[in-house]
Design a protein around this motif. Structure first.
Motif, PDB file in Angstrom:
ATOM      1  N   ASN A  56       0.868  -1.173   0.000  1.00 24.66           N
ATOM      2  CA  ASN A  56       0.000   0.000   0.000  1.00 24.66           C
ATOM      3  C   ASN A  56       0.910   1.231   0.000  1.00 24.66           C
ATOM      4  OD1 ASN A  56      -2.338  -1.648   0.261  1.00 24.66           O
ATOM      5  ND2 ASN A  56      -1.987  -1.772   2.461  1.00 24.66           N
ATOM      6  N   TYR A  57       1.118   1.827  -1.172  1.00 25.24           N
ATOM      7  CA  TYR A  57       2.146   2.847  -1.295  1.00 25.24           C
ATOM      8  C   TYR A  57       1.861   4.105  -0.483  1.00 25.24           C
ATOM      9  CZ  TYR A  57       5.028   0.415  -4.672  1.00 25.24           C
ATOM     10  OH  TYR A  57       5.884  -0.499  -5.259  1.00 25.24           O
ATOM     11  N   TRP A  58       0.585   4.357  -0.178  1.00 28.83           N
ATOM     12  CA  TRP A  58       0.302   5.519   0.661  1.00 28.83           C
ATOM     13  C   TRP A  58       0.665   5.258   2.124  1.00 28.83           C
ATOM     14  CZ3 TRP A  58      -3.448   2.145  -0.988  1.00 28.83           C
ATOM     15  CH2 TRP A  58      -4.262   1.568  -0.023  1.00 28.83           C
ATOM     16  N   ALA A  59       0.928   3.997   2.468  1.00 35.10           N
ATOM     17  CA  ALA A  59       1.299   3.642   3.845  1.00 35.10           C
ATOM     18  C   ALA A  59       2.793   3.406   3.986  1.00 35.10           C
ATOM     19  CB  ALA A  59       0.522   2.402   4.286  1.00 35.10           C
ATOM     20  N   VAL A  60       3.572   3.881   3.004  1.00 30.94           N
ATOM     21  CA  VAL A  60       5.024   3.732   3.046  1.00 30.94           C
ATOM     22  C   VAL A  60       5.637   4.960   3.717  1.00 30.94           C
ATOM     23  CG1 VAL A  60       7.104   3.652   1.607  1.00 30.94           C
ATOM     24  CG2 VAL A  60       5.144   2.219   1.039  1.00 30.94           C
ATOM     25  N   SER A  61       6.616   4.743   4.587  1.00 29.67           N
ATOM     26  CA  SER A  61       7.271   5.860   5.273  1.00 29.67           C
ATOM     27  C   SER A  61       8.773   5.665   5.293  1.00 29.67           C
ATOM     28  CB  SER A  61       6.757   5.998   6.713  1.00 29.67           C
ATOM     29  OG  SER A  61       7.102   4.860   7.481  1.00 29.67           O
ATOM     30  N   ASN A  62       9.484   6.784   5.356  1.00 31.88           N
ATOM     31  CA  ASN A  62      10.938   6.765   5.449  1.00 31.88           C
ATOM     32  C   ASN A  62      11.328   6.914   6.914  1.00 31.88           C
ATOM     33  OD1 ASN A  62      13.720   8.809   4.906  1.00 31.88           O
ATOM     34  ND2 ASN A  62      13.579   6.748   4.050  1.00 31.88           N
ATOM     35  N   PRO A  77       9.311  -0.418  14.799  1.00 33.74           N
ATOM     36  CA  PRO A  77       8.170   0.312  15.350  1.00 33.74           C
ATOM     37  C   PRO A  77       6.862  -0.474  15.190  1.00 33.74           C
ATOM     38  CG  PRO A  77       9.545   1.781  14.046  1.00 33.74           C
ATOM     39  CD  PRO A  77      10.061   0.394  13.814  1.00 33.74           C
ATOM     40  N   PRO A  78       5.928  -0.326  16.153  1.00 37.54           N
ATOM     41  CA  PRO A  78       4.624  -1.001  16.041  1.00 37.54           C
ATOM     42  C   PRO A  78       3.940  -0.637  14.717  1.00 37.54           C
ATOM     43  CG  PRO A  78       4.890  -0.033  18.216  1.00 37.54           C
ATOM     44  CD  PRO A  78       6.042   0.465  17.397  1.00 37.54           C
ATOM     45  N   GLY A  79       3.302  -1.621  14.118  1.00 39.20           N
ATOM     46  CA  GLY A  79       2.603  -1.387  12.856  1.00 39.20           C
ATOM     47  C   GLY A  79       3.461  -1.573  11.627  1.00 39.20           C
ATOM     48  N   THR A  80       4.758  -1.877  11.799  1.00 42.89           N
ATOM     49  CA  THR A  80       5.616  -2.136  10.639  1.00 42.89           C
ATOM     50  C   THR A  80       5.265  -3.491  10.040  1.00 42.89           C
ATOM     51  OG1 THR A  80       7.431  -0.866  11.617  1.00 42.89           O
ATOM     52  CG2 THR A  80       7.983  -2.367   9.807  1.00 42.89           C
ATOM     53  N   ILE A  81       4.929  -3.505   8.763  1.00 41.44           N
ATOM     54  CA  ILE A  81       4.604  -4.749   8.072  1.00 41.44           C
ATOM     55  C   ILE A  81       5.829  -5.331   7.381  1.00 41.44           C
ATOM     56  CG2 ILE A  81       3.264  -5.757   6.176  1.00 41.44           C
ATOM     57  CD1 ILE A  81       1.029  -3.841   6.877  1.00 41.44           C
ATOM     58  N   ASP A  82       6.596  -4.468   6.726  1.00 47.79           N
ATOM     59  CA  ASP A  82       7.773  -4.964   6.012  1.00 47.79           C
ATOM     60  C   ASP A  82       8.682  -3.799   5.668  1.00 47.79           C
ATOM     61  OD1 ASP A  82       9.445  -6.838   4.922  1.00 47.79           O
ATOM     62  OD2 ASP A  82       8.061  -7.509   3.367  1.00 47.79           O
ATOM     63  N   ILE A  83       9.896  -4.112   5.247  1.00 46.45           N
ATOM     64  CA  ILE A  83      10.859  -3.135   4.758  1.00 46.45           C
ATOM     65  C   ILE A  83      11.101  -3.408   3.286  1.00 46.45           C
ATOM     66  CG2 ILE A  83      13.273  -2.381   4.889  1.00 46.45           C
ATOM     67  CD1 ILE A  83      13.172  -2.843   7.875  1.00 46.45           C
ATOM     68  N   TRP A 145      12.839   2.360   4.025  1.00 47.07           N
ATOM     69  CA  TRP A 145      11.439   2.584   3.647  1.00 47.07           C
ATOM     70  C   TRP A 145      10.623   1.396   4.140  1.00 47.07           C
ATOM     71  CZ3 TRP A 145       9.560   7.034   1.630  1.00 47.07           C
ATOM     72  CH2 TRP A 145      10.497   7.945   1.115  1.00 47.07           C
ATOM     73  N   ALA A 146       9.624   1.698   4.945  1.00 48.61           N
ATOM     74  CA  ALA A 146       8.801   0.651   5.550  1.00 48.61           C
ATOM     75  C   ALA A 146       7.369   0.722   5.042  1.00 48.61           C
ATOM     76  CB  ALA A 146       8.808   0.787   7.073  1.00 48.61           C
ATOM     77  N   VAL A 147       6.749  -0.445   4.920  1.00 52.67           N
ATOM     78  CA  VAL A 147       5.309  -0.527   4.671  1.00 52.67           C
ATOM     79  C   VAL A 147       4.631  -0.663   6.031  1.00 52.67           C
ATOM     80  CG1 VAL A 147       3.454  -1.770   3.512  1.00 52.67           C
ATOM     81  CG2 VAL A 147       5.731  -1.681   2.478  1.00 52.67           C
TER      82      VAL A 147
END
Length: 221
Positions: A56-62, A77-83, A145-147
């Protein structure tokens, strides 16, 4: 005829639920409070499904993770799905770090060897852990970059953590899930509509870069 001049269309959770029940053929005026609770639960299940169907590209963060000397593993961090990508940063200079599988990490003979990390492994537990090799011999930073998990739906007057381009997909997906519970005769139709909507949304949801293939030079005899 003049247009509205606005680009603010963003239905909240209550409107998404109403649209989804209408697709199930259920009069929204007859719904009780439990129907809304049931729909919110199905929305959160829908978000869980999306996490398994792709990025979900809108849920990607640096993000930046500080590494300390002698420490090989860290909680993400909590809520990290993948890198999806990472580098090791030292003195404002970035160096690639490779991701390895659990099996590849397990087969490293000396996991306590120290140096500048060049490999990492993710243990995707309830609270995901990341392991580095070599074990940091100094202070470094991993910039990655994490999802991330989409925000939970807890109240009907909230906004969904979904961008405009996924608006129809969230309504179609929720309608399909609700039909399993309240309109089973419509499930096949609504699920087909959902799959088509998901295909449209996911095909447009990318980082905007096509795959590049660069041929290597051949040594001709």
């Amino acid at each position: 005829m003049a247009t509205s001049g606005t680009v603010a269309f963003r239905p909240n959770i209550e409107e998404i639920i109403s649209e989804s029940f209408e697709r199930c053929g259920i009069d929204t005026q007859t719904r009780t409070g439990y129907f809304a609770k049931s729909a919110r639960r199905s929305l959160n299940l829908l978000f869980s499904e999306w996490a398994n169907r792709g990025i979900n590209y809108w849920a990607v963060s640096n993000n930046t993770l500080s590494l300390t000397s002698g420490t090989s593993n860290y909680a993400l961090p909590p809520g990290t799905i993948d890198i999806i990508d990472a580098v090791i940063r030292e003195n404002d200079t970035d160096q690639m770090i490779n991701r390895v599988s659990i099996a590849e990490y397990n087969q490293i003979p000396n996991k306590t060897e120290t140096g500048k990390p060049n490999q990492y492994m993710i243990d995707r537990q309830y609270t995901p852990q990341i392991y580095f090799w070599q074990v940091p011999d100094a202070s470094y930073s991993m910039v990655y970059w994490a999802v991330n998990q989409l925000d939970d739906v807890t109240l009907s007057n909230q906004d969904a953590d979904v961008p405009y381009r996924w608006t129809d997909c969230i309504c179609a997906g929720l309608a399909a899930k609700l039909s399993l519970k309240y309109a089973s005769d419509r499930y096949q139709l609504l699920n087909d509509v959902y799959e088509k909507s998901f295909s449209f949304a996911s095909s447009a949801d990318n980082d905007g870069v096509n795959l590049r293939v660069q041929p290597t030079a051949l040594n001709l005899i």
